[in-house]
Design a protein around this motif. Structure first.
Motif, PDB file in Angstrom:
ATOM      1  N   HIS A   1       8.549  14.726  21.347  1.00 26.19           N
ATOM      2  CA  HIS A   1       7.957  13.712  20.347  1.00 26.19           C
ATOM      3  C   HIS A   1       9.063  12.625  20.274  1.00 26.19           C
ATOM      4  N   GLY A   2       8.830  11.442  21.077  1.00 27.23           N
ATOM      5  CA  GLY A   2       9.706  10.361  21.110  1.00 27.23           C
ATOM      6  C   GLY A   2       9.325   8.957  21.196  1.00 27.23           C
ATOM      7  N   ALA A   3      10.023   8.021  21.347  1.00 25.39           N
ATOM      8  CA  ALA A   3       9.722   6.626  21.601  1.00 25.39           C
ATOM      9  C   ALA A   3      10.843   6.014  22.299  1.00 25.39           C
ATOM     10  N   LEU A   4      10.427   4.929  22.928  1.00 27.47           N
ATOM     11  CA  LEU A   4      11.481   4.061  23.444  1.00 27.47           C
ATOM     12  C   LEU A   4      11.463   2.676  23.068  1.00 27.47           C
ATOM     13  N   GLU A   5      12.711   2.204  22.792  1.00 26.12           N
ATOM     14  CA  GLU A   5      12.778   0.900  22.053  1.00 26.12           C
ATOM     15  C   GLU A   5      13.816   0.105  22.694  1.00 26.12           C
ATOM     16  N   VAL A   6      13.656  -1.315  22.673  1.00 25.97           N
ATOM     17  CA  VAL A   6      14.572  -2.117  23.163  1.00 25.97           C
ATOM     18  C   VAL A   6      15.062  -3.155  22.042  1.00 25.97           C
ATOM     19  N   GLY A   7      16.313  -3.433  22.087  1.00 28.87           N
ATOM     20  CA  GLY A   7      17.010  -4.282  21.143  1.00 28.87           C
ATOM     21  C   GLY A   7      17.622  -5.453  21.561  1.00 28.87           C
ATOM     22  N   GLU A   8      17.923  -6.359  20.589  1.00 27.46           N
ATOM     23  CA  GLU A   8      18.787  -7.658  20.713  1.00 27.46           C
ATOM     24  C   GLU A   8      19.885  -7.748  19.588  1.00 27.46           C
ATOM     25  N   LYS A   9      20.795  -8.789  19.785  1.00 28.72           N
ATOM     26  CA  LYS A   9      21.907  -8.995  18.754  1.00 28.72           C
ATOM     27  C   LYS A   9      22.647  -7.761  18.483  1.00 28.72           C
TER      28      LYS A   9
ATOM     29  N   GLN B   1      25.669  -1.686  18.917  1.00 32.24           N
ATOM     30  CA  GLN B   1      24.664  -1.503  18.909  1.00 32.24           C
ATOM     31  C   GLN B   1      23.871  -2.616  18.365  1.00 32.24           C
ATOM     32  N   CYS B   2      22.342  -2.551  18.739  1.00 33.73           N
ATOM     33  CA  CYS B   2      21.631  -3.925  18.336  1.00 33.73           C
ATOM     34  C   CYS B   2      21.294  -3.566  17.009  1.00 33.73           C
ATOM     35  N   THR B   3      21.254  -4.891  16.332  1.00 34.39           N
ATOM     36  CA  THR B   3      20.535  -4.957  14.983  1.00 34.39           C
ATOM     37  C   THR B   3      19.256  -4.875  14.499  1.00 34.39           C
ATOM     38  N   THR B   4      18.333  -5.007  15.671  1.00 35.27           N
ATOM     39  CA  THR B   4      16.871  -5.028  15.578  1.00 35.27           C
ATOM     40  C   THR B   4      16.294  -4.439  16.894  1.00 35.27           C
ATOM     41  N   TYR B   5      15.191  -3.639  16.745  1.00 33.17           N
ATOM     42  CA  TYR B   5      14.780  -2.853  17.910  1.00 33.17           C
ATOM     43  C   TYR B   5      12.956  -3.377  17.941  1.00 33.17           C
ATOM     44  N   LEU B   6      12.636  -3.066  19.009  1.00 32.61           N
ATOM     45  CA  LEU B   6      11.115  -3.291  19.364  1.00 32.61           C
ATOM     46  C   LEU B   6      10.774  -2.087  19.965  1.00 32.61           C
ATOM     47  N   ARG B   7       9.607  -1.256  19.560  1.00 31.96           N
ATOM     48  CA  ARG B   7       9.158  -0.134  20.167  1.00 31.96           C
ATOM     49  C   ARG B   7       8.326  -0.445  21.321  1.00 31.96           C
ATOM     50  N   LEU B   8       8.329   0.149  22.499  1.00 30.88           N
ATOM     51  CA  LEU B   8       7.604  -0.206  23.535  1.00 30.88           C
ATOM     52  C   LEU B   8       6.585   0.929  23.740  1.00 30.88           C
ATOM     53  N   GLY B   9       6.659   1.864  23.240  1.00 34.11           N
ATOM     54  CA  GLY B   9       5.807   3.358  23.412  1.00 34.11           C
ATOM     55  C   GLY B   9       6.306   4.333  23.054  1.00 34.11           C
ATOM     56  N   GLU B  10       5.133   5.150  23.247  1.00 36.06           N
ATOM     57  CA  GLU B  10       5.687   6.780  22.905  1.00 36.06           C
ATOM     58  C   GLU B  10       5.869   7.641  24.368  1.00 36.06           C
ATOM     59  N   PHE B  11       6.592   8.674  24.084  1.00 37.16           N
ATOM     60  CA  PHE B  11       6.628   9.521  25.385  1.00 37.16           C
ATOM     61  C   PHE B  11       5.339  10.505  25.405  1.00 37.16           C
ATOM     62  N   LYS B  12       4.962  10.748  26.461  1.00 39.66           N
ATOM     63  CA  LYS B  12       3.720  11.753  26.749  1.00 39.66           C
ATOM     64  C   LYS B  12       3.962  12.483  28.060  1.00 39.66           C
ATOM     65  N   ASN B  13       3.897  13.970  27.377  1.00 38.21           N
ATOM     66  CA  ASN B  13       4.459  14.884  28.507  1.00 38.21           C
ATOM     67  C   ASN B  13       5.758  14.826  28.836  1.00 38.21           C
ATOM     68  N   GLY B  14       6.769  14.181  28.010  1.00 36.57           N
ATOM     69  CA  GLY B  14       8.236  14.135  28.609  1.00 36.57           C
ATOM     70  C   GLY B  14       8.361  13.217  29.006  1.00 36.57           C
ATOM     71  N   ASN B  15       7.559  12.202  29.647  1.00 39.29           N
ATOM     72  CA  ASN B  15       8.086  11.153  30.329  1.00 39.29           C
ATOM     73  C   ASN B  15       7.378   9.932  29.694  1.00 39.29           C
ATOM     74  N   PHE B  16       8.063   8.759  30.092  1.00 43.98           N
ATOM     75  CA  PHE B  16       7.651   7.204  29.727  1.00 43.98           C
ATOM     76  C   PHE B  16       7.834   6.369  30.682  1.00 43.98           C
ATOM     77  N   GLU B  17       6.882   5.658  31.086  1.00 42.41           N
ATOM     78  CA  GLU B  17       6.943   4.299  31.962  1.00 42.41           C
ATOM     79  C   GLU B  17       6.172   3.163  31.498  1.00 42.41           C
ATOM     80  N   ILE B  18       6.789   2.119  31.702  1.00 43.45           N
ATOM     81  CA  ILE B  18       6.079   1.147  31.624  1.00 43.45           C
ATOM     82  C   ILE B  18       6.491  -0.231  32.454  1.00 43.45           C
ATOM     83  N   THR B  19       5.671  -1.080  32.872  1.00 44.37           N
ATOM     84  CA  THR B  19       5.828  -2.023  33.620  1.00 44.37           C
ATOM     85  C   THR B  19       5.490  -3.533  33.048  1.00 44.37           C
ATOM     86  N   ASP B  20       6.035  -4.750  33.572  1.00 47.48           N
ATOM     87  CA  ASP B  20       5.589  -5.921  33.075  1.00 47.48           C
ATOM     88  C   ASP B  20       6.368  -6.170  31.659  1.00 47.48           C
ATOM     89  N   VAL B  21       7.374  -5.687  31.649  1.00 47.21           N
ATOM     90  CA  VAL B  21       8.155  -5.575  30.287  1.00 47.21           C
ATOM     91  C   VAL B  21       8.512  -7.107  30.039  1.00 47.21           C
TER      92      VAL B  21
END
Length: 476
Positions: free
Chosen positions: A401-409, A418-438
């Motif tokens: 159970h996990g998520a991937l996030e990206v941040g700025e500042k 570390q960054c002050t703010t984060y944006l969540r891009l999605g959750e892990f499924k079956n232990g893996n995460f993949e996203i395009t067109d970020v």
């Protein structure tokens, strides 16, 4: 009785004289052997040869003396015969070296050369040189092979990217009566010893042709656009020390060197040509130059395709199961600082997940809120992200159970940034995460990225690989 004592004394004297004479004779023969067999090996090298006769190679023992031998940077004085092609008009980025001998069964050399050229784009072909050494003493076989190569690859020879060379037998050291290490039969020792000399002569020839050199065997299939992949890996290693980068886990296939190290490697193979097979010697060479660990990249760029070995035509079914023939996209993974608040197991530290080397991060059972953080050295635009957890051996050590996030500042000191703010891009499924067109989903330049554990788990966590592709270079 007096006479008996006299004769006993004389026998003892003769015995001592004989022993002394034999000792002197053995020493003389050893020195003669060094001068006769390896007239091109310099005085400092011979001491290492004498020591190696009674000791196994020990990188720790020889590292200082080996690195200090300035003469190792010089080339070996050999006259090469050009069987096809001419000296290169300009220096290239990469030289690909092949050494080939007549086989009792099958011949794969033409297919190997074809694969090198077919799997390279027109732009890549401008940056490579292929040097084929025909290392058999059968002149009829060499002539026939040169004819075949010249017919099939004439335009590559004319374009100056394919050279075929030969070293006359006169330059070879004695290949009979060699030491039979590892209980190898005499003909096997002769085969592997000659192969070491073949490779030494090839390396010596290629030392000034390009910036980098990769060794292939003569029965290899290449991955599509392998040069582009190699360049990307070399760029990613800028600033870090390396002697050998490996793009295949088999034998002497896909081993990459700086060209400036080739003279030393050539001397090294000649010095210890009868001690052990070339791929074992490479391990010692790497250690002597202070690279202790293997740096191997996956997927492999080169595959062994030969079914019959060049030694006696024996079967050789070895395959690299990490090989991928089709073009694949190696991630950019821009420079970054890596940190985690998870309990790290032994030396499986955070940096090992953010690498294309065959390593991984391993943490003990994570809790809700635990994270693995990446702080980029410069703000970047990201096009694609891929994270893989778990391994084939430990398929349960995934992020359940996990998520991937990206941040700025970015805030904080260098060690605790570390960054002050984060944006969540999605959750892990079956232990893996993949996203395009970020870059189309995130409107800001990304300073940080983190893997966040959203629910505690009893299983440990392996982060096998984190791959980041950028849509442009930092601050472009």
């Amino acid at each position: 009785r007096h006479n008996l004592k006299y004769f006993d004394k004389m026998r003892c004297l003769r015995k001592r004289s004989a022993v002394s004479f034999l000792g002197v004779l053995v020493v003389c023969l050893l020195f003669m052997n060094l001068y006769i067999e390896d007239s091109y090996v310099l005085e400092g090298d011979k001491q290492l040869i004498r020591e190696t006769a009674t000791h196994q190679l020990n990188p720790e023992r020889y590292v200082h003396s080996f690195k200090d031998l300035s003469n190792f940077s010089g080339s070996i004085n050999i006259s090469y015969r050009y069987l096809a092609g001419t000296p290169l008009p300009r220096k290239r980025y990469l030289t690909i070296g092949l050494s080939s001998v007549k086989r009792k069964k099958g011949n794969y050399l033409l297919e190997t050369i074809k694969s090198i050229f077919e799997q390279s784009s027109y732009e890549e072909l401008k940056e490579i040189a292929v040097v084929v050494q025909l290392a058999d003493f059968d002149s009829a076989w060499c002539e026939g092979m040169v004819q075949d190569i010249s017919q099939k690859f004439a335009h590559h020879i004319i374009a100056g990217r394919l050279i075929v060379i030969h070293v006359p037998e006169d330059y070879y050291p004695v290949l009979d009566g060699l030491k039979r290490n590892y209980n190898d039969p005499e003909d096997r020792v002769k085969f592997r010893s000659k192969q070491n000399v073949d490779y030494a002569f090839l390396l010596n020839f290629c030392a000034n042709l390009s910036d980098y050199y990769v060794m292939l065997e003569d029965d290899v299939r290449c991955s599509k656009n392998f040069l582009t992949a190699v360049k990307k890996v070399i760029t990613s290693r800028e600033g870090s020390y390396w002697v050998t980068l490996e793009f295949s886990k088999l034998g002497y296939i896909g081993k990459l060197y700086h060209s400036h190290d080739l003279p030393r490697l050539a001397h090294f193979l000649l010095m210890f040509y009868q001690e052990m097979p070339c791929d074992w010697l490479l391990i010692h060479f790497r250690g002597l130059l202070a690279q202790k660990e293997v740096i191997r990249f996956k997927p492999s760029l080169f595959q062994h395709m030969g079914y019959y070995s060049s030694y006696k035509g024996a079967e050789n079914k070895l395959k690299d199961d990490d090989f991928e023939e089709e073009s694949f996209d190696i991630p950019d993974n821009p420079p970054a600082n890596l940190h985690t608040n998870m309990n790290v197991f032994e030396n499986y530290e955070a940096s090992k997940a953010y690498s294309s080397i065959d390593e991984y991060f391993w943490g003990k059972a994570p809790s809700t809120g635990d994270f693995y953080g990446i702080v980029f050295e410069k703000p970047i635009k990201i096009s694609k992200i891929k994270v893989v957890t778990g391994t084939e051996d430990r398929q349960n050590d995934i992020l359940h159970h996990g998520a991937l996030e990206v941040g700025e500042k970015i805030v904080g000191s260098k060690k605790g940034r570390q960054c002050t703010t984060y944006l969540r891009l999605g959750e892990f499924k079956n232990g893996n995460f993949e996203i395009t067109d970020v870059e189309h989903k995130v409107l800001f330049d990304i300073n940080c990225m983190r893997i966040l554990v959203t629910k505690s788990q009893k299983e440990w966590l392996i982060i096998r690989s984190i791959s980041v592709w950028t849509s442009q270079t930092p601050n472009q």
